[in-house]
Design a protein around this motif. Structure first.
Motif, mmCIF file in Angstrom:
data_model
loop_
_atom_site.group_PDB
_atom_site.id
_atom_site.type_symbol
_atom_site.label_atom_id
_atom_site.label_comp_id
_atom_site.label_asym_id
_atom_site.label_seq_id
_atom_site.Cartn_x
_atom_site.Cartn_y
_atom_site.Cartn_z
ATOM 1 N N GLY A 367 5.597 15.861 -8.113
ATOM 2 C CA GLY A 367 6.043 16.127 -9.160
ATOM 3 C C GLY A 367 6.954 14.993 -10.121
ATOM 4 O O GLY A 367 6.915 14.361 -11.563
ATOM 5 N N VAL A 368 7.201 13.512 -9.086
ATOM 6 C CA VAL A 368 7.433 12.316 -10.191
ATOM 7 C C VAL A 368 6.404 12.120 -11.069
ATOM 8 O O VAL A 368 6.685 11.493 -12.188
ATOM 9 N N PHE A 369 5.173 11.653 -10.417
ATOM 10 C CA PHE A 369 4.601 11.359 -10.832
ATOM 11 C C PHE A 369 3.759 12.476 -11.522
ATOM 12 O O PHE A 369 2.721 11.762 -12.321
ATOM 13 N N GLU A 374 4.472 6.668 -18.337
ATOM 14 C CA GLU A 374 3.521 5.110 -18.644
ATOM 15 C C GLU A 374 4.218 4.181 -17.024
ATOM 16 O O GLU A 374 5.193 3.423 -17.012
ATOM 17 N N THR A 375 2.858 4.336 -16.496
ATOM 18 C CA THR A 375 3.560 3.495 -14.852
ATOM 19 C C THR A 375 1.955 2.347 -14.670
ATOM 20 O O THR A 375 0.903 2.736 -14.789
ATOM 21 N N TYR A 380 -5.108 1.740 -11.702
ATOM 22 C CA TYR A 380 -6.027 1.279 -10.853
ATOM 23 C C TYR A 380 -6.638 2.240 -10.108
ATOM 24 O O TYR A 380 -6.313 3.251 -10.049
ATOM 25 N N PRO A 381 -7.938 2.260 -9.725
ATOM 26 C CA PRO A 381 -8.374 3.532 -9.817
ATOM 27 C C PRO A 381 -8.273 4.944 -8.549
ATOM 28 O O PRO A 381 -7.849 5.390 -7.935
ATOM 29 N N SER A 382 -7.745 3.608 -7.264
ATOM 30 C CA SER A 382 -7.517 4.159 -6.031
ATOM 31 C C SER A 382 -5.862 3.705 -6.392
ATOM 32 O O SER A 382 -5.768 4.336 -5.165
ATOM 33 N N GLY A 383 -5.066 4.038 -7.105
ATOM 34 C CA GLY A 383 -3.505 3.897 -7.243
ATOM 35 C C GLY A 383 -3.583 5.444 -6.660
ATOM 36 O O GLY A 383 -2.371 5.577 -5.642
ATOM 37 N N PHE A 384 -3.791 6.152 -7.099
ATOM 38 C CA PHE A 384 -3.382 7.384 -6.977
ATOM 39 C C PHE A 384 -3.373 7.783 -5.515
ATOM 40 O O PHE A 384 -2.680 8.846 -4.837
ATOM 41 N N ASN A 385 -4.947 7.875 -4.619
ATOM 42 C CA ASN A 385 -4.901 7.990 -3.652
ATOM 43 C C ASN A 385 -3.793 7.486 -2.441
ATOM 44 O O ASN A 385 -3.831 7.657 -1.782
ATOM 45 N N VAL A 387 -0.667 6.191 -3.535
ATOM 46 C CA VAL A 387 0.300 7.122 -3.564
ATOM 47 C C VAL A 387 0.421 8.471 -2.884
ATOM 48 O O VAL A 387 0.800 8.943 -1.635
ATOM 49 N N LEU A 388 -0.830 8.880 -2.299
ATOM 50 C CA LEU A 388 -0.493 10.512 -1.894
ATOM 51 C C LEU A 388 -1.023 10.246 -0.059
ATOM 52 O O LEU A 388 -0.204 10.633 0.875
ATOM 53 N N VAL A 389 -1.314 8.727 -0.096
ATOM 54 C CA VAL A 389 -1.581 8.390 1.736
ATOM 55 C C VAL A 389 -0.234 7.856 1.834
ATOM 56 O O VAL A 389 0.220 8.205 3.138
ATOM 57 N N ILE A 390 1.044 7.451 1.560
ATOM 58 C CA ILE A 390 2.191 6.720 1.897
ATOM 59 C C ILE A 390 2.502 7.946 1.697
ATOM 60 O O ILE A 390 3.440 7.677 3.060
#
Length: 414
Positions: A367-369, A374-375, A380-385, A387-390
């Motif tokens: 929900g936060v993301f 703006e962040t 980065y193309p792999s930034g969302f992935n 975040v999900l893994v972490i």
């Protein structure tokens, strides 16, 4: 005469009273009918019933007797015969009276005298069995040393103890499979069957306990047992009556012979009377010590008879108590089993709550993301992935930490 009185009363009444409505007349008729009903109840209270008379020779006959006749014949109060009334429910009772023994043992209700048994007639099988068995024993076993009243009482105790023991064994055969089935599979049908059997067990235990207490009460009281020796009491009463008549006749002869007596003779007669009184006092002191031993000898057969059936009924009661303990143990086992299932459900609910907490953390991060701000992560193309893994690794670590904490506190099984 009655018709003239009716005419006089009708003519003496005013016309207004004769022209009453039918309401008063119906009220008067209702009162008369109510009085008739009460008198009918009184007559039924003293009505005749069907009884079976069994003599010492083993012959039986069915007669119709009322309470007053039995009370006069057996010298019994009305409250004793009330114990035999089938309209009332009384516990098992054995009463010793002056000329009779009142027996109320389950379905066998009778009055036992020194020479006959007056048995209440009933369609119950125990009554017919008692009648046939007693007649057979009296006709075939002539050489029995027991008095007639003891033989009749023994058969009543025997049939009662046998009947109760048979009911206990039948209940025992029915209830053990149900309890075993309930222990393996808890269901509403099995619980209802066990509840019904338990009610039957409690009622049967009360009946057996009452018979046992009644026999124990008789065994503990020598006076009650002596009161039940009807043949011995009648023999002694006949002996005393004969001796009294003989003494009265002898004293009359002595008085008639000593018509004119001198003062010296009178003094000697007084001295003889004093000696007689002193001898009677000495004999009474000696007889008091002999009376207890004689009383013990008289009641010894009855005491042995009661003791034998006390052992039988006590074993039956112990069987019922062991059966009740088995039911209580089964109930405790079921409660433990239900408690264990409830604990398992609580543990499962705790695991679900912990998983819900972890899912809520993951949803909060998503929900936060998902907000519009703006962040640099989205550059980065792999930034969302990433975040999900972490976030997933953090949630799994949190869940494992909660499980470790619950096991450490022994909330969950190891």
């Amino acid at each position: 005469m009655d018709e003239t009185q009716d005419q006089y009363y009708s003519s003496s009444l005013p016309e207004s009273s004769l022209s009453h409505d039918s309401g008063g007349r119906s009220y008067f008729n209702g009162q008369m009918n109510r009085g008739t009903g009460i008198s009918g109840l009184k007559k039924r209270g003293h009505g005749s019933r069907s009884w079976i008379k069994i003599g010492q020779d083993g012959n039986s006959q069915t007669v119709t007797l009322d309470k007053a006749t039995i009370m006069r014949h057996c010298s019994l109060p009305s409250r004793d015969l009330r114990l035999l009334d089938p309209m009332f429910i009384y516990p098992s009772t054995i009463l010793g009276r002056e000329k009779a023994i009142v027996v109320n043992l389950e379905q066998i209700r009778c009055v036992i005298t020194a020479d006959e048994v007056i048995l209440m007639n009933s369609l119950d099988g125990s009554v017919g069995q008692y009648r046939l068995e007693l007649c057979n024993r009296l006709q075939n076993e002539k050489a029995d040393d027991l008095p007639f009243e003891f033989r009749a009482l023994e058969l009543a105790l025997e049939l009662t103890c046998t009947s109760l023991d048979a009911q206990v064994k039948e209940l025992e055969m029915e209830i053990y499979p149900v309890l075993d089935e309930l222990a393996s599979s808890i269901s509403t049908l099995n619980l209802e069957r066990v509840r019904r059997f338990k009610g039957h067990l409690l009622a049967l235990t009360q009946r057996v306990q009452k018979v046992r207490d009644e026999i124990e009460h008789l065994m503990d009281d020598d006076g009650d047992m002596a009161e039940m020796c009807l043949t011995e009491k009648r023999r002694r009463s006949d002996t005393y009556t004969f001796s009294d008549c003989f003494q009265t006749h002898a004293s009359g002869r002595v008085i008639s012979r000593s018509a004119p007596s001198s003062p010296e003779r009178t003094i000697s007669g007084v001295q003889m009377l004093q000696r007689a009184f002193s001898s009677i006092a000495n004999s009474s002191k000696h007889g008091s010590s002999m009376g207890s031993s004689d009383n013990g000898e008289r009641i010894e057969p009855l005491e042995m008879l009661l003791e034998a059936y006390f052992v039988v009924i006590d074993n039956t009661l112990n069987t019922l108590l062991s059966l009740k303990e088995y039911i209580d143990d089964t109930e405790d086992f079921i409660n433990i089993k239900l408690g264990n299932i409830q604990n398992q459900l609580i543990q499962f609910e705790l695991l679900l709550t912990a998983a819900t907490l972890v899912a809520a953390v993951f949803a909060a991060v998503a929900g936060v993301f998902g907000m519009n701000f703006e962040t640099t992560v989205f550059d980065y193309p792999s930034g969302f992935n990433l975040v999900l893994v972490i976030t997933g690794i953090a949630c799994v670590a949190l869940y494992l930490a909660l499980l470790f904490y619950f096991k450490y506190k022994k909330v969950l099984e190891a």
